[in-house]
Structure formats: C-alpha cells, structure tokens
Scaffold this motif. Structure first.
Motif, PDB file in Angstrom:
ATOM      1  N   ALA A  69       0.836  -1.209   0.000  1.00 17.36           N
ATOM      2  CA  ALA A  69       0.000   0.000   0.000  1.00 17.36           C
ATOM      3  C   ALA A  69       0.866   1.253   0.000  1.00 17.36           C
ATOM      4  CB  ALA A  69      -0.918   0.007   1.210  1.00 17.36           C
ATOM      5  N   SER A  70       0.264   2.354  -0.430  1.00 20.50           N
ATOM      6  CA  SER A  70       0.977   3.623  -0.452  1.00 20.50           C
ATOM      7  C   SER A  70       1.377   4.062   0.954  1.00 20.50           C
ATOM      8  CB  SER A  70       0.120   4.692  -1.122  1.00 20.50           C
ATOM      9  OG  SER A  70      -1.144   4.764  -0.504  1.00 20.50           O
ATOM     10  N   ALA A  71       0.562   3.724   1.951  1.00 22.66           N
ATOM     11  CA  ALA A  71       0.902   3.931   3.362  1.00 22.66           C
ATOM     12  C   ALA A  71       0.886   2.544   3.998  1.00 22.66           C
ATOM     13  CB  ALA A  71      -0.107   4.849   4.040  1.00 22.66           C
ATOM     14  N   PRO A  72       2.054   1.915   4.185  1.00 18.86           N
ATOM     15  CA  PRO A  72       2.102   0.520   4.621  1.00 18.86           C
ATOM     16  C   PRO A  72       1.378   0.280   5.941  1.00 18.86           C
ATOM     17  CG  PRO A  72       4.269   1.263   3.954  1.00 18.86           C
ATOM     18  CD  PRO A  72       3.382   2.471   3.990  1.00 18.86           C
ATOM     19  N   GLY A  73       0.719  -0.862   5.999  1.00 15.47           N
ATOM     20  CA  GLY A  73       0.039  -1.281   7.214  1.00 15.47           C
ATOM     21  C   GLY A  73      -1.432  -1.532   6.987  1.00 15.47           C
ATOM     22  N   TYR A  74      -2.045  -2.173   7.981  1.00  9.93           N
ATOM     23  CA  TYR A  74      -3.470  -2.453   7.919  1.00  9.93           C
ATOM     24  C   TYR A  74      -4.239  -1.290   8.533  1.00  9.93           C
ATOM     25  CZ  TYR A  74      -2.114  -7.230   6.802  1.00  9.93           C
ATOM     26  OH  TYR A  74      -1.580  -8.335   6.202  1.00  9.93           O
ATOM     27  N   ALA A  75      -5.289  -0.857   7.849  1.00  9.90           N
ATOM     28  CA  ALA A  75      -6.097   0.267   8.306  1.00  9.90           C
ATOM     29  C   ALA A  75      -7.348  -0.194   9.048  1.00  9.90           C
ATOM     30  CB  ALA A  75      -6.508   1.127   7.125  1.00  9.90           C
ATOM     31  N   GLU A  76      -7.754  -1.447   8.844  1.00 13.33           N
ATOM     32  CA  GLU A  76      -8.982  -1.948   9.447  1.00 13.33           C
ATOM     33  C   GLU A  76      -8.879  -3.454   9.636  1.00 13.33           C
ATOM     34  OE1 GLU A  76     -11.498  -1.796  11.460  1.00 13.33           O
ATOM     35  OE2 GLU A  76     -12.413  -0.138  10.385  1.00 13.33           O
ATOM     36  N   VAL A  77      -9.598  -3.969  10.635  1.00 12.36           N
ATOM     37  CA  VAL A  77      -9.624  -5.401  10.913  1.00 12.36           C
ATOM     38  C   VAL A  77     -11.019  -5.781  11.376  1.00 12.36           C
ATOM     39  CG1 VAL A  77      -8.812  -5.095  13.298  1.00 12.36           C
ATOM     40  CG2 VAL A  77      -8.489  -7.294  12.174  1.00 12.36           C
ATOM     41  N   VAL A  78     -11.451  -6.988  11.008  1.00 12.89           N
ATOM     42  CA  VAL A  78     -12.727  -7.537  11.469  1.00 12.89           C
ATOM     43  C   VAL A  78     -12.512  -9.025  11.742  1.00 12.89           C
ATOM     44  CG1 VAL A  78     -13.605  -8.044   9.153  1.00 12.89           C
ATOM     45  CG2 VAL A  78     -15.208  -7.698  11.018  1.00 12.89           C
ATOM     46  N   ALA A  79     -13.122  -9.515  12.822  1.00 19.10           N
ATOM     47  CA  ALA A  79     -13.018 -10.930  13.192  1.00 19.10           C
ATOM     48  C   ALA A  79     -14.362 -11.600  12.970  1.00 19.10           C
ATOM     49  CB  ALA A  79     -12.603 -11.054  14.657  1.00 19.10           C
ATOM     50  N   GLY A  80     -14.340 -12.765  12.341  1.00 17.29           N
ATOM     51  CA  GLY A  80     -15.550 -13.547  12.095  1.00 17.29           C
ATOM     52  C   GLY A  80     -15.374 -14.957  12.607  1.00 17.29           C
ATOM     53  N   GLN A  81     -16.302 -15.815  12.277  1.00 16.69           N
ATOM     54  CA  GLN A  81     -16.250 -17.213  12.693  1.00 16.69           C
ATOM     55  C   GLN A  81     -15.210 -17.951  11.851  1.00 16.69           C
ATOM     56  OE1 GLN A  81     -18.083 -18.415  15.283  1.00 16.69           O
ATOM     57  NE2 GLN A  81     -16.926 -20.302  15.094  1.00 16.69           N
ATOM     58  N   GLY A  82     -14.039 -18.187  12.407  1.00 13.23           N
ATOM     59  CA  GLY A  82     -12.996 -18.934  11.713  1.00 13.23           C
ATOM     60  C   GLY A  82     -12.113 -18.112  10.792  1.00 13.23           C
ATOM     61  N   PHE A  83     -12.173 -16.789  10.856  1.00 12.97           N
ATOM     62  CA  PHE A  83     -11.325 -15.964  10.006  1.00 12.97           C
ATOM     63  C   PHE A  83     -11.149 -14.576  10.615  1.00 12.97           C
ATOM     64  CE2 PHE A  83     -15.632 -15.102   8.661  1.00 12.97           C
ATOM     65  CZ  PHE A  83     -15.662 -13.726   8.512  1.00 12.97           C
ATOM     66  N   VAL A  84     -10.086 -13.903  10.164  1.00 12.34           N
ATOM     67  CA  VAL A  84      -9.837 -12.496  10.471  1.00 12.34           C
ATOM     68  C   VAL A  84      -9.481 -11.843   9.140  1.00 12.34           C
ATOM     69  CG1 VAL A  84      -8.361 -10.852  11.693  1.00 12.34           C
ATOM     70  CG2 VAL A  84      -8.998 -12.999  12.791  1.00 12.34           C
ATOM     71  N   VAL A  85     -10.130 -10.718   8.815  1.00  8.18           N
ATOM     72  CA  VAL A  85      -9.868 -10.018   7.563  1.00  8.18           C
ATOM     73  C   VAL A  85      -9.327  -8.632   7.878  1.00  8.18           C
ATOM     74  CG1 VAL A  85     -10.903  -9.044   5.476  1.00  8.18           C
ATOM     75  CG2 VAL A  85     -11.622 -11.286   6.284  1.00  8.18           C
ATOM     76  N   CYS A  86      -8.259  -8.268   7.184  1.00  7.53           N
ATOM     77  CA  CYS A  86      -7.663  -6.931   7.317  1.00  7.53           C
ATOM     78  C   CYS A  86      -7.730  -6.222   5.967  1.00  7.53           C
ATOM     79  CB  CYS A  86      -6.199  -7.029   7.739  1.00  7.53           C
ATOM     80  SG  CYS A  86      -5.947  -7.747   9.365  1.00  7.53           S
ATOM     81  N   ALA A  87      -7.769  -4.900   6.009  1.00  6.04           N
ATOM     82  CA  ALA A  87      -7.728  -4.083   4.793  1.00  6.04           C
ATOM     83  C   ALA A  87      -6.646  -3.035   4.961  1.00  6.04           C
ATOM     84  CB  ALA A  87      -9.069  -3.406   4.551  1.00  6.04           C
ATOM     85  N   ASP A  88      -5.870  -2.817   3.898  1.00  6.41           N
ATOM     86  CA  ASP A  88      -4.892  -1.736   3.957  1.00  6.41           C
ATOM     87  C   ASP A  88      -5.501  -0.475   3.349  1.00  6.41           C
ATOM     88  OD1 ASP A  88      -4.572  -1.903   1.160  1.00  6.41           O
ATOM     89  OD2 ASP A  88      -2.739  -3.086   1.310  1.00  6.41           O
ATOM     90  N   ILE A  89      -4.761   0.612   3.364  1.00  2.00           N
ATOM     91  CA  ILE A  89      -5.314   1.906   2.952  1.00  2.00           C
ATOM     92  C   ILE A  89      -5.662   1.925   1.465  1.00  2.00           C
ATOM     93  CG2 ILE A  89      -3.141   3.082   2.444  1.00  2.00           C
ATOM     94  CD1 ILE A  89      -6.089   4.595   4.382  1.00  2.00           C
ATOM     95  N   ASP A  90      -5.012   1.080   0.664  1.00  3.38           N
ATOM     96  CA  ASP A  90      -5.336   0.995  -0.755  1.00  3.38           C
ATOM     97  C   ASP A  90      -6.498   0.039  -1.019  1.00  3.38           C
ATOM     98  OD1 ASP A  90      -3.437   2.835  -1.415  1.00  3.38           O
ATOM     99  OD2 ASP A  90      -1.926   1.373  -2.002  1.00  3.38           O
TER     100      ASP A  90
END
Length: 149
Positions: A69-90
C-alpha cells in the motif's frame, strides 16, 4: 469521548508482556476487533496483525504486514467465525487464521464505486468516469469492514 482503539492503547502501555508493540509496528494501533467468543482481541497497525488473549492481554500470535500500500500497514480489521480479515489503505483485503494470524489469502480491491465528473477541455465538454479505489475514497466517514455470519 475517547475511541476504543485509544483506550486499548492506554491499557497496553503499562503491561510488561506487550512492551514490544513498537517493535511489532503496532503502536499506534489503527484498528481493534474482538473475536466472536470474546477470548481474543486483534490489533492491526503498520507492522501487521497481532492477537492478544483476553483478559490477560498476553501476545498469542503476530503476522507482519505483507502488502504494498501507499501507506504501509493495515487500516482496518474484522473478526468472524474462523477468520480475520484486514484491509490496507489501498483497499487490498487479506484473510488470516484466527489462531496463528498466518496469512491465508490476499485479494486486490475491486472498485465498486464510480465517480463521474465533467470538464471543459479545449472548448469542448468532456465527461470522465473514474473508479474510487481504496479506503480514502473521499465520500465521507471512516471506512469500516463488517463480517456476516
């Protein structure tokens, strides 16, 4: 009122088992999510994703940020049943194992919002349609992820 992320950071500052947050690149934390069973909290930041056990806040797992990403790192995170999803700024999405934080898969952002504009160029009216990419789309409030059962 203080945000949940800032309250969590304040709570972490005095704990000896998480003094290495700066070494992990998770200070400051950009996003926090609690597991559905309430036994873990996931912290996302420039350095990646970390899982802490509740209520002890003991570091259980860490996975470094792997995107471009243009600004490295994860901007958001969500936890679900059996998974974790992250999104970066891009807007790239990554799926992680909820126990080990190991990367399972990564997907590029697929624009679903289009911005239309028009300009006069050389005396002629030109119309433009551009996709709004990433989490800095400019359409208002803070971006958020949500998981459905």
């Amino acid at each position: 009122p203080p945000s949940p992320t800032s309250l969590f950071q304040e709570e972490l500052q005095g704990l000896p088992q998480v003094q290495g947050l700066r070494d992990l690149g998770l200070s400051p934390a950009y996003a926090v999510a609690v597991s559905l069973d309430g036994g873990s909290v996931y912290v996302a930041g420039a350095g990646g994703l970390a899982r802490f056990l509740l209520p002890s806040l003991e570091l259980a797992a860490h996975s470094p940020y792997v995107g471009r990403a243009s600004a490295p790192g994860y901007a958001e995170v969500v936890a679900g049943q059996g998974f974790v999803v992250c999104a970066d700024i891009d807007g790239a999405l990554t799926e992680h194992d909820p126990d080990t934080c190991d990367l399972r898969c990564q997907r590029s952002y697929q624009p679903s919002v289009m911005e239309q504009s028009q300009r006069v160029v050389g005396g002629q009216l030109r119309r433009f349609t551009e996709s709004v990419c990433g989490l800095e789309g400019g359409f208002g409030g803070a971006p958020r992820l949500a998981a459905a059962g």
